[in-house]
Motif scaffolding. Sequence first.
Motif, PDB file in Angstrom:
ATOM      1  N   TYR A  28       0.839  -1.204   0.000  1.00 18.71           N
ATOM      2  CA  TYR A  28       0.000   0.000   0.000  1.00 18.71           C
ATOM      3  C   TYR A  28       0.873   1.252   0.000  1.00 18.71           C
ATOM      4  CZ  TYR A  28      -3.600   3.291   1.526  1.00 18.71           C
ATOM      5  OH  TYR A  28      -4.451   4.347   1.618  1.00 18.71           O
ATOM      6  N   TYR A  50       0.299  -5.984  -7.143  1.00 19.20           N
ATOM      7  CA  TYR A  50       0.865  -7.190  -6.545  1.00 19.20           C
ATOM      8  C   TYR A  50       1.499  -8.142  -7.560  1.00 19.20           C
ATOM      9  CZ  TYR A  50      -0.426  -5.593  -2.015  1.00 19.20           C
ATOM     10  OH  TYR A  50      -0.489  -4.860  -0.896  1.00 19.20           O
ATOM     11  N   TRP A  66       8.956  -9.498   6.273  1.00 13.04           N
ATOM     12  CA  TRP A  66       7.803  -9.079   7.062  1.00 13.04           C
ATOM     13  C   TRP A  66       8.231  -8.060   8.117  1.00 13.04           C
ATOM     14  CZ3 TRP A  66       2.871 -10.071   5.916  1.00 13.04           C
ATOM     15  CH2 TRP A  66       2.643 -11.082   4.962  1.00 13.04           C
TER      16      TRP A  66
ATOM     17  N   GLU B  27      -0.841 -10.762   3.043  1.00 11.26           N
ATOM     18  CA  GLU B  27      -0.345  -9.509   2.482  1.00 11.26           C
ATOM     19  C   GLU B  27      -1.495  -8.673   1.928  1.00 11.26           C
ATOM     20  OE1 GLU B  27       2.514  -9.932  -0.603  1.00 11.26           O
ATOM     21  OE2 GLU B  27       3.107  -7.829  -0.488  1.00 11.26           O
ATOM     22  N   LEU B  28      -2.389  -9.332   1.208  1.00 13.88           N
ATOM     23  CA  LEU B  28      -3.493  -8.583   0.594  1.00 13.88           C
ATOM     24  C   LEU B  28      -4.449  -8.063   1.661  1.00 13.88           C
ATOM     25  CD1 LEU B  28      -4.274 -10.657  -2.616  1.00 13.88           C
ATOM     26  CD2 LEU B  28      -2.828  -8.653  -2.331  1.00 13.88           C
ATOM     27  N   ALA B  30      -3.633  -7.339   4.706  1.00 19.77           N
ATOM     28  CA  ALA B  30      -2.928  -6.241   5.365  1.00 19.77           C
ATOM     29  C   ALA B  30      -3.105  -4.958   4.574  1.00 19.77           C
ATOM     30  CB  ALA B  30      -1.440  -6.586   5.487  1.00 19.77           C
ATOM     31  N   HIS B  31      -2.970  -5.086   3.231  1.00 16.67           N
ATOM     32  CA  HIS B  31      -3.136  -3.934   2.339  1.00 16.67           C
ATOM     33  C   HIS B  31      -4.502  -3.282   2.590  1.00 16.67           C
ATOM     34  CE1 HIS B  31      -2.725  -1.847  -1.653  1.00 16.67           C
ATOM     35  NE2 HIS B  31      -4.037  -1.756  -1.449  1.00 16.67           N
ATOM     36  N   GLN B  33      -6.470  -3.603   5.158  1.00  9.98           N
ATOM     37  CA  GLN B  33      -6.583  -3.068   6.519  1.00  9.98           C
ATOM     38  C   GLN B  33      -5.909  -1.696   6.625  1.00  9.98           C
ATOM     39  OE1 GLN B  33      -8.351  -4.221   8.992  1.00  9.98           O
ATOM     40  NE2 GLN B  33      -8.992  -6.013   7.787  1.00  9.98           N
ATOM     41  N   ILE B  34      -4.716  -1.581   6.037  1.00  7.65           N
ATOM     42  CA  ILE B  34      -3.984  -0.305   6.136  1.00  7.65           C
ATOM     43  C   ILE B  34      -4.770   0.795   5.422  1.00  7.65           C
ATOM     44  CG2 ILE B  34      -1.854   0.899   5.555  1.00  7.65           C
ATOM     45  CD1 ILE B  34      -0.419  -1.827   5.764  1.00  7.65           C
ATOM     46  N   ARG B  35      -5.304   0.448   4.251  1.00  8.01           N
ATOM     47  CA  ARG B  35      -6.113   1.419   3.507  1.00  8.01           C
ATOM     48  C   ARG B  35      -7.343   1.825   4.344  1.00  8.01           C
ATOM     49  NH1 ARG B  35      -6.767   5.681   0.551  1.00  8.01           N
ATOM     50  NH2 ARG B  35      -8.691   5.689  -0.660  1.00  8.01           N
ATOM     51  N   ASP B  37      -7.527   1.748   7.579  1.00 12.74           N
ATOM     52  CA  ASP B  37      -7.040   2.621   8.652  1.00 12.74           C
ATOM     53  C   ASP B  37      -7.010   4.067   8.174  1.00 12.74           C
ATOM     54  OD1 ASP B  37      -6.745   0.433  10.197  1.00 12.74           O
ATOM     55  OD2 ASP B  37      -4.554   0.289   9.994  1.00 12.74           O
ATOM     56  N   ASP B  38      -6.442   4.265   6.943  1.00 15.32           N
ATOM     57  CA  ASP B  38      -6.352   5.619   6.375  1.00 15.32           C
ATOM     58  C   ASP B  38      -7.724   6.252   6.241  1.00 15.32           C
ATOM     59  OD1 ASP B  38      -3.687   5.529   6.272  1.00 15.32           O
ATOM     60  OD2 ASP B  38      -3.500   5.632   4.065  1.00 15.32           O
TER      61      ASP B  38
END
Lengths: 113, 894
Positions: A28, A50, A66, B27-28, B30-31, B33-35, B37-38
């Motif tokens: 991200y 990705y 990680w 990983e995806l 997490a992506h 989740q972070i977005r 969060d923003d």
Amino acid sequence: MTAQAQLLPGTLDLLILKAVSLGPLHGYGVLLRIEQISGGALLVEQGALYPALFRLVRQGLLKASWGTSDNNRRAKFYELTSAGRKRLRQEADGWNRLAAAIASALDTRPEEV
Amino acid sequence: MKFFAYLRSLASALFHRSHVEAEMDEELSAHIQIRADDLERCGLPRPEAERRARIEFGGVERFKEEVRDTRWETGLENFFRDFQYALRNLCKDRRFSLIAILALALGIGACTIVFSVVYSALFDALPYKYFSRSVDVKLHNLESGRDSKDRTYFSTEEVRAFREQNHIFEDVIVFQGFRPAYDNGHFVRNFPFGMLVTANTFDYLGVPPLLGRTISQEDGSPNAPPVFVMNYRFWQREFDGDPKILNTSFTLNGIPTTLVGIMPVQFNAFGSNFWQPFRQDQIRGALMGRLKPGVSVQVAAADLDAIAHRLQKPNPGGIFPEDKFSILPETLLDSLIGNFKKTLYALLAAVLLLLLIACSNVANLFLARATARQREIAVRATLGATRGRLIRQLLVESFAVALAAAATGCVLAYFGLKVVVAMIPAGTLPEETVIRMNAPVLLLSLGMTMLTTILCGLAPALHALQGELQPRLASSGKGTGGSFRHGKLRAALVVSEVALSIVLLTGAGLLMRSFFVLTRVDLGFDPKNVVYFQLNLSPSYFFKWGDAASTKNSLEKKNALTRQLLARMQAVPGVTSVSELNNPPPLASEASDTIIPGKPHDQRWETTIDECSEGYFQTLGLPLLRGRFLSEDDMSAARHVAVVNETFARRYFPNEDAIGHKVKFGNLDLRFVETPHDIYFEIVGIVGDFKTRDYGNPSWQTVPQAFMPYSVAGYSWRSFMARSTVDPNLLLKTFTRELRALDPSVEIAESGTLESALHKFYRGPQFELVTLASFAGIGLVLVLIGVFSVMAYTVALRTHEIGVRMTLGAQQTNILRIVILNGLRLVAAGILIGLFVSFGVTRLLASEITGVSATDPLTFAAVALIVVVVGLAACLFPARRATRIDPLVALRYE
């Protein structure tokens, strides 16, 4: 709002390499960084990122590990390998030459011909 | 570095697949989740933020798939997954799978059999070192006319010239047949046929001995003690495989000779029973050389020809005495296999046709299936499967079928090969050749599997993906009209299948007709219940060259033996008549120049001559046309009289009576010291013709023949035959006992019934006929399956239409006619094309068939009829099913 440009094919890899070269980033983060460094002119489709990242890892240009993000989430961080740094240099040179050539071609006025 | 990283990631990807998948998931997410969060920070409530983040990201699964596609191991994984899927699919449709596998297995199995034979016969025929570079040398006499013969025998000087002056051979060996007298301590008898060879022969052939040692260079030196090496079969037959005879001494031609080695069963050089080194100054005979690498047979011919002609010019009549000749080397393989090669190529062509039929059959089945699965394919494409992915999937399915077929085919081939090998006529292949399945052939079969996969799978796969998907989704599962184009391809496949099988069938049909002509021919003599045997006279019957007294003595001795043996044979119960003769019919005896006083002629007159006893004509059942047969008095008095056949009389005495005229046969003067010379025979009788032939010549011939009393000429070549009322094979033992009582040193060399001798001629054509006919039969079965499956499928597709027709009043017969006509149209098209192609192709078979033309209309018509009948049968079942369609059910059939 700035006008957004279409990504030329092949430029995504270059942009990712550039973005990561400025410091390790998670997926991200790479998106945000590209948006930031292009002044919001270039938008990368989220999902297209990705496959590109995986490809670059496979080519040995990036390495992944990680880590923890700013807001304390476990995420995969990407950083440049030495091969990646070399490739970035080559691609950037190539791109600049092309851009200069196109720019000069477009600037040509009739009396210069 | 990079490479190792790559390997590591590959290994971890393959072995920890679930781990990789989990990491990707993490990983995806997490992506997202972070977005989220923003977005939350911008003021959205958490659930809404997560929803938005997910929408922005798009289809997670699709991206995961894209990520997966960046790795090739995914390809492997997909392959296995497709394979599993294919197996599941094939198991579900068991009838389809079994038919497809069976059809392909027949094709691949037949191919594997023929490939095994071809490989073993042409590439792996002999156990000798570099045998493919070995050549025989032949002198071809260009002079036409009397007594011009090719020869493979070269004199000492000729051999020396070739060995010393050639530029093309790495090594040369020389060998010459001989039969020494063997003194076993009780009496002297002939050893069987052996060979004198140059001392380098065993080195040249490069096969180690089974026991002891082979002949070495030292054995060729002038003072070396005499030695010999024995063949495995001879050792087993005469000495019961006793290893103690090794290093013992045998008295051969009066010289003690030590047996130093025994060769393995596979070693059979020059068909000899044993081998002995030449004396250094007497090297002559047949020549074999190993060409230097890269030297062609043509270059070799030119080199040897130049040597021979250089030597001939200054020595007319001496070294190379022929006037005009050329030296023709021939590869060892060609000289051993020669004619069988053509048969093999014909079989190869036939079996490839068969494979093509099987492939088009299976392609058709796949096509029908792909059409039935249109909806499934359309759904998959809509859900995001790429074209390549779908084609791969369909190809994997055909690969699974081909693999199963290859395995089945190899099992079929394993057993089929035994049958085929048993059918190969004795003598067509060298004794050393062992035909078996081997690695190269199996590899080739695997290659064929790949090929058939592509042949059978690609067209249907490409076809299934053509055109718009939308209408297929919209239409019902069993589309009505949409498959028009597929229908065309299917029709084309059926037509080509029928056409190919027609070509195979006409080939087989012509061979069959030719075989019947060959075996049903009226030979002019009765071969039933006649047994023959040939004597191997011992040295005591021989004479010294140039010694008149010895020659006369030898002649009397041989005649006495013949007379006594005939009397004893005649006395055996069950024997009706006996005779002495030269060659058992239908084998032609030697043709001799014919001289008739008062009848000059430009062209050579040839007559085959036979020395026989008075029982000859009765034993063979030859009818007397005029005059008289030979009598017992003619034999005992050695009268100069002859009986001739009808062709002789008609050709040389066209307008007069042959009886009473005198005739002389040049061969008696020319070649044989044991015959009195310059004799004129008086013709005393004319008998009916019988047909003769040579081993090399496939056709029957009626030639002028003459028969004289055996007592006139004292040939060492003595054969006997007897007609009996009992099974003639039983007589042979009795005859052997009688012979042994007369003279234990004389042996029977070769024996058999006339019928079995006749069968030797048939075995070659029979082999071709049976193999080709089996292939044609398999082809016909495949056509039956092909037509049937296509018609059954067409009926299934048109159920709705047929229902409508029946509702509107169509009778069952109408429906039957529609379906059958539909099928027969395809078959008829195939037949027409097939006949047309056959017309051009069967000419290639012309050399293999006798008595029928290569475009025999009867055969063509019969073949067409058979295929029509088979096609009709294949249509009938689906047609009957069509008539049983219930209109009500059919109309609701959506």
